[in-house]
Motif scaffolding. Structure first.
Motif, PDB file in Angstrom:
ATOM      1  N   GLU A  90      67.958   9.942  70.167  1.00 33.11           N
ATOM      2  CA  GLU A  90      67.139  11.322  69.533  1.00 33.11           C
ATOM      3  C   GLU A  90      66.384  10.831  68.481  1.00 33.11           C
ATOM      4  O   GLU A  90      65.103  11.205  68.612  1.00 33.11           O
ATOM      5  CB  GLU A  90      68.065  11.986  68.657  1.00 33.11           C
ATOM      6  CG  GLU A  90      67.454  13.032  67.835  1.00 33.11           C
ATOM      7  CD  GLU A  90      68.740  13.766  67.058  1.00 33.11           C
ATOM      8  OE1 GLU A  90      68.098  14.688  66.047  1.00 33.11           O
ATOM      9  OE2 GLU A  90      69.917  13.738  67.443  1.00 33.11           O
ATOM     10  N   TYR A  91      66.596   9.292  67.941  1.00 35.10           N
ATOM     11  CA  TYR A  91      65.582   8.886  66.985  1.00 35.10           C
ATOM     12  C   TYR A  91      64.605   7.832  67.218  1.00 35.10           C
ATOM     13  O   TYR A  91      63.884   7.351  66.585  1.00 35.10           O
ATOM     14  CB  TYR A  91      66.451   8.434  65.587  1.00 35.10           C
ATOM     15  CG  TYR A  91      67.003   9.622  64.667  1.00 35.10           C
ATOM     16  CD1 TYR A  91      66.336  10.548  64.265  1.00 35.10           C
ATOM     17  CD2 TYR A  91      68.237  10.111  64.970  1.00 35.10           C
ATOM     18  CE1 TYR A  91      66.808  11.495  63.306  1.00 35.10           C
ATOM     19  CE2 TYR A  91      69.152  10.983  64.339  1.00 35.10           C
ATOM     20  CZ  TYR A  91      68.029  11.852  63.533  1.00 35.10           C
ATOM     21  OH  TYR A  91      68.599  12.984  62.824  1.00 35.10           O
ATOM     22  N   ARG A  92      65.110   7.000  68.680  1.00 37.65           N
ATOM     23  CA  ARG A  92      64.570   6.020  68.988  1.00 37.65           C
ATOM     24  C   ARG A  92      64.063   4.898  67.967  1.00 37.65           C
ATOM     25  O   ARG A  92      63.045   4.583  67.885  1.00 37.65           O
ATOM     26  CB  ARG A  92      63.261   6.672  69.667  1.00 37.65           C
ATOM     27  CG  ARG A  92      63.427   7.480  70.674  1.00 37.65           C
ATOM     28  CD  ARG A  92      64.182   7.328  71.945  1.00 37.65           C
ATOM     29  NE  ARG A  92      63.388   6.265  72.918  1.00 37.65           N
ATOM     30  CZ  ARG A  92      63.704   5.614  74.025  1.00 37.65           C
ATOM     31  NH1 ARG A  92      65.005   5.918  74.139  1.00 37.65           N
ATOM     32  NH2 ARG A  92      62.879   4.728  74.733  1.00 37.65           N
ATOM     33  N   ARG A 255      69.358  18.453  65.733  1.00 35.73           N
ATOM     34  CA  ARG A 255      68.832  18.523  67.296  1.00 35.73           C
ATOM     35  C   ARG A 255      69.712  19.008  68.287  1.00 35.73           C
ATOM     36  O   ARG A 255      69.342  19.982  69.185  1.00 35.73           O
ATOM     37  CB  ARG A 255      67.784  17.387  67.584  1.00 35.73           C
ATOM     38  CG  ARG A 255      66.986  17.568  68.635  1.00 35.73           C
ATOM     39  CD  ARG A 255      66.149  16.423  69.006  1.00 35.73           C
ATOM     40  NE  ARG A 255      65.241  16.174  68.095  1.00 35.73           N
ATOM     41  CZ  ARG A 255      64.338  14.867  67.928  1.00 35.73           C
ATOM     42  NH1 ARG A 255      64.314  14.295  69.005  1.00 35.73           N
ATOM     43  NH2 ARG A 255      63.700  14.839  67.055  1.00 35.73           N
ATOM     44  N   MET A 256      70.740  18.395  68.322  1.00 29.75           N
ATOM     45  CA  MET A 256      71.739  18.584  69.311  1.00 29.75           C
ATOM     46  C   MET A 256      72.359  19.950  69.114  1.00 29.75           C
ATOM     47  O   MET A 256      72.447  20.791  70.362  1.00 29.75           O
ATOM     48  CB  MET A 256      73.062  17.492  69.197  1.00 29.75           C
ATOM     49  CG  MET A 256      72.681  15.979  69.583  1.00 29.75           C
ATOM     50  SD  MET A 256      73.631  14.902  68.814  1.00 29.75           S
ATOM     51  CE  MET A 256      75.095  15.213  69.607  1.00 29.75           C
ATOM     52  N   MET A 257      72.497  20.309  67.837  1.00 33.84           N
ATOM     53  CA  MET A 257      73.097  21.663  67.875  1.00 33.84           C
ATOM     54  C   MET A 257      72.109  22.590  68.205  1.00 33.84           C
ATOM     55  O   MET A 257      72.435  23.841  68.610  1.00 33.84           O
ATOM     56  CB  MET A 257      73.370  22.129  66.071  1.00 33.84           C
ATOM     57  CG  MET A 257      74.609  21.218  65.762  1.00 33.84           C
ATOM     58  SD  MET A 257      74.730  21.197  63.883  1.00 33.84           S
ATOM     59  CE  MET A 257      75.427  22.935  63.680  1.00 33.84           C
ATOM     60  N   GLN A 258      70.725  22.720  68.014  1.00 34.00           N
ATOM     61  CA  GLN A 258      69.458  23.308  68.437  1.00 34.00           C
ATOM     62  C   GLN A 258      69.703  23.632  69.864  1.00 34.00           C
ATOM     63  O   GLN A 258      69.612  24.655  70.332  1.00 34.00           O
ATOM     64  CB  GLN A 258      68.385  22.755  67.781  1.00 34.00           C
ATOM     65  CG  GLN A 258      67.102  23.914  67.862  1.00 34.00           C
ATOM     66  CD  GLN A 258      67.538  25.226  67.174  1.00 34.00           C
ATOM     67  OE1 GLN A 258      67.465  25.183  66.094  1.00 34.00           O
ATOM     68  NE2 GLN A 258      67.420  26.328  68.149  1.00 34.00           N
ATOM     69  N   GLU A 259      69.830  22.230  70.752  1.00 34.50           N
ATOM     70  CA  GLU A 259      69.699  22.372  72.045  1.00 34.50           C
ATOM     71  C   GLU A 259      70.987  23.241  72.513  1.00 34.50           C
ATOM     72  O   GLU A 259      70.832  24.151  73.553  1.00 34.50           O
ATOM     73  CB  GLU A 259      69.860  20.826  72.420  1.00 34.50           C
ATOM     74  CG  GLU A 259      68.500  20.312  72.373  1.00 34.50           C
ATOM     75  CD  GLU A 259      68.685  18.719  72.772  1.00 34.50           C
ATOM     76  OE1 GLU A 259      69.710  18.289  73.181  1.00 34.50           O
ATOM     77  OE2 GLU A 259      67.731  18.184  72.714  1.00 34.50           O
ATOM     78  N   ASP A 260      72.044  23.061  71.931  1.00 35.95           N
ATOM     79  CA  ASP A 260      73.260  23.889  72.399  1.00 35.95           C
ATOM     80  C   ASP A 260      73.068  25.341  72.219  1.00 35.95           C
ATOM     81  O   ASP A 260      73.415  26.124  72.867  1.00 35.95           O
ATOM     82  CB  ASP A 260      74.692  23.499  71.599  1.00 35.95           C
ATOM     83  CG  ASP A 260      75.053  21.813  72.181  1.00 35.95           C
ATOM     84  OD1 ASP A 260      74.527  21.602  73.244  1.00 35.95           O
ATOM     85  OD2 ASP A 260      75.776  21.408  71.437  1.00 35.95           O
ATOM     86  N   ALA A 261      72.387  25.786  70.990  1.00 34.17           N
ATOM     87  CA  ALA A 261      72.443  26.875  70.432  1.00 34.17           C
ATOM     88  C   ALA A 261      71.573  27.880  71.519  1.00 34.17           C
ATOM     89  O   ALA A 261      71.481  28.789  72.067  1.00 34.17           O
ATOM     90  CB  ALA A 261      71.869  27.231  69.185  1.00 34.17           C
TER      91      ALA A 261
END
Length: 491
Positions: A90-92, A255-261
């Protein structure tokens, strides 16, 4: 190097357990992410003079760039490994060269987009329509899982997209590897794909009864003293048993939560056959205690994430006693009647906490308001089912247990319940405190009304000085002293 007092304090307070650590530069940017079995030992090692003297060039450069750090405590080293990988992707961060080179854990891939799907291992997740499972911390366990699925379900091993009789002439997998040989019609395409779906369900942790053959094979290998192979089966069993639990426990980034949502919203659109993705959802819940102090809450989610600024609270005004359907009808009428008058923006989906009765009551109000096209559903508590058919109640939709759509609707429903309960408790507490005024001699209904209007609440009245109380019309020093004494006596 000299470190700040803040960093020294953080180093002293580090937990001695597994987790991830994030190193930041002077701009607050994450420059390195790592994992550790002991956060205390690992993070403190970066700040020792010996490390700066003897470390590699990359390590020395990293240490000189550190201005601050954060840690994430986790439950196990395995969870730390998975979380580290997700955060790095995510953050690279600049110094995480190993992950930038795509040296990743193995995953299992099922290429369902092909006519005759096959199962295999891979390291890169592609947007190709395949199903991916993992990552597997133990690569041998992933290979064992693939071999087990190929043998147990008779899945093909050849990489030919559509094998035929000509390919079969050069293959003996049906004899030595239990292949079902779809290339020569030994099994129909439909039957083969049913086996594929069963294999997918197994990888999702939905066929736990099939772990018995795995345990038997592990025991056989152990008895034969093939301990390395037996250990691979043991690790596979642990991975499968903890598949769901591990996914739930991994530390979620925004970001992970947003993608799942967003995934959950697309699933909802498909299941409910909505014209557009329900970007804005409003959910209602009713709360009362033995039919008293009935209140309602409305919470909202934007892009699947709760949006507290949109929350609203309602005191039920037209319903006596515990009558959830009529109370639900009242708040829906008040909410969307006002939006209609003010020409506000309506949500993409309305959700009510309850079954068909609450849903019909709310839908009837929408019809009266001329809002029949506004999508509305109910969420039944007992089986977490979506109630959607207002007219016939032909059957509820039961979402898959661990689906992203179920997470979106249950999170919003639980938030509505929490918000309603909190409001109900504060209202009940306020009324209990207001009743204390009734016990003070000389305070009638009119004076009580004047006092509450002036101070706004009993709590502010209790904190007020004698002089402040005397500013209220009709309250002299003697009455002010009596009010203050009574309120603070019952504190």
């Amino acid at each position: 190097m000299q470190w700040s007092a803040e960093i020294k304090k953080k180093l002293r307070e580090l937990p001695d357990g597994p987790g991830c650590y994030l190193m930041r530069d002077t701009d607050g940017k994450i420059i390195y992410i790592g994992k550790a079995k002991s956060l205390r030992k690992r993070v403190q090692s970066y700040f020792r003079p010996h490390t700066l003297r003897t470390g590699t060039a990359k390590t020395r450069s990293l240490i000189r760039s550190i201005h601050d750090f954060n840690v994430i405590e986790l439950k196990s080293d395995a969870e730390a490994i998975l979380t580290e990988g997700k955060l790095i992707k995510e953050y690279r961060p600049h110094y995480n060269v190993l992950w930038k080179d795509d040296k990743r854990f193995l995953m299992i891939r099922m290429d369902v987009q092909n006519p005759y799907p096959m199962v295999s291992v891979c390291r890169v997740r592609k947007q190709d329509g395949s199903h991916y499972f993992g990552p597997f911390i133990n690569g041998r366990a992933a290979a064992v899982a693939v071999d087990f699925l190929q043998r147990f379900y008779g899945l093909k091993r050849c990489r030919t997209r559509e094998p035929n009789a000509e390919h079969y002439r050069h293959c003996s997998d049906d004899l030595i590897a239990n292949c079902s040989a779809p290339c020569v019609g030994s099994i129909s395409l439909e039957a083969y794909r049913e086996r594929v779906e069963e294999a997918i369900a197994f990888l999702r942790g939905e066929r736990m009864d099939l772990l018995k053959p795995l345990r038997a094979e592990m025991q056989r290998l152990s008895d034969e003293q093939s301990f390395e192979k037996a250990a691979a089966y043991r690790d596979l069993l642990l991975d499968l048993q903890q598949t769901v639990k591990a996914k739930a426990n991994v530390k979620r980034t925004p970001r992970m939560m947003q993608e799942d949502a967003e995934t959950g919203l697309r699933e909802l659109q498909s299941l409910l056959q909505l014209q557009q993705v329900p970007t804005v959802i409003e959910c209602f819940d009713i709360s009362n205690l033995s039919g008293t102090s009935s209140v309602a809450s409305m919470v909202a989610a934007v892009a699947g994430i709760p949006a507290p600024k949109r929350y609203r609270r309602f005191q039920i005004k037209t319903v006596e006693g515990a009558d959830d359907p009529r109370s639900m009808a009242e708040v829906v009428r008040r909410r969307y009647g006002r939006l209609k008058r003010e020409q506000g923006v309506f949500p993409d989906l309305i959700m009510v906490d309850g079954g068909i009765t609450q849903l019909r009551a709310a839908h009837a109000e929408l019809l009266d308001l001329g809002l029949a096209d506004l999508p509305i559903v109910g969420l039944a508590k007992r089986y977490e089912e979506i109630v959607w058919d207002v007219e016939k109640n032909s059957g509820n939709l039961q979402l898959p247990k661990h689906s992203a759509a179920l997470q979106v609707v249950t999170r919003l429903r639980d938030e509505a319940h929490r918000f309603a309960i909190t409001f109900h408790r504060s209202l009940r507490s306020q009324r209990i405190m207001e009743s204390q005024l009734d016990e003070i001699p000389g305070i009638g209904a009119e004076r009580k009304k004047i006092l509450l209007k002036h101070f706004g609440s009993i709590l502010r009245m209790r904190r007020a000085s004698i002089a402040s109380l005397m500013e209220v019309s009709g309250i002299g020093r003697q009455m002010a002293e009596l009010i203050r004494a009574e309120l603070n006596r019952s504190k």
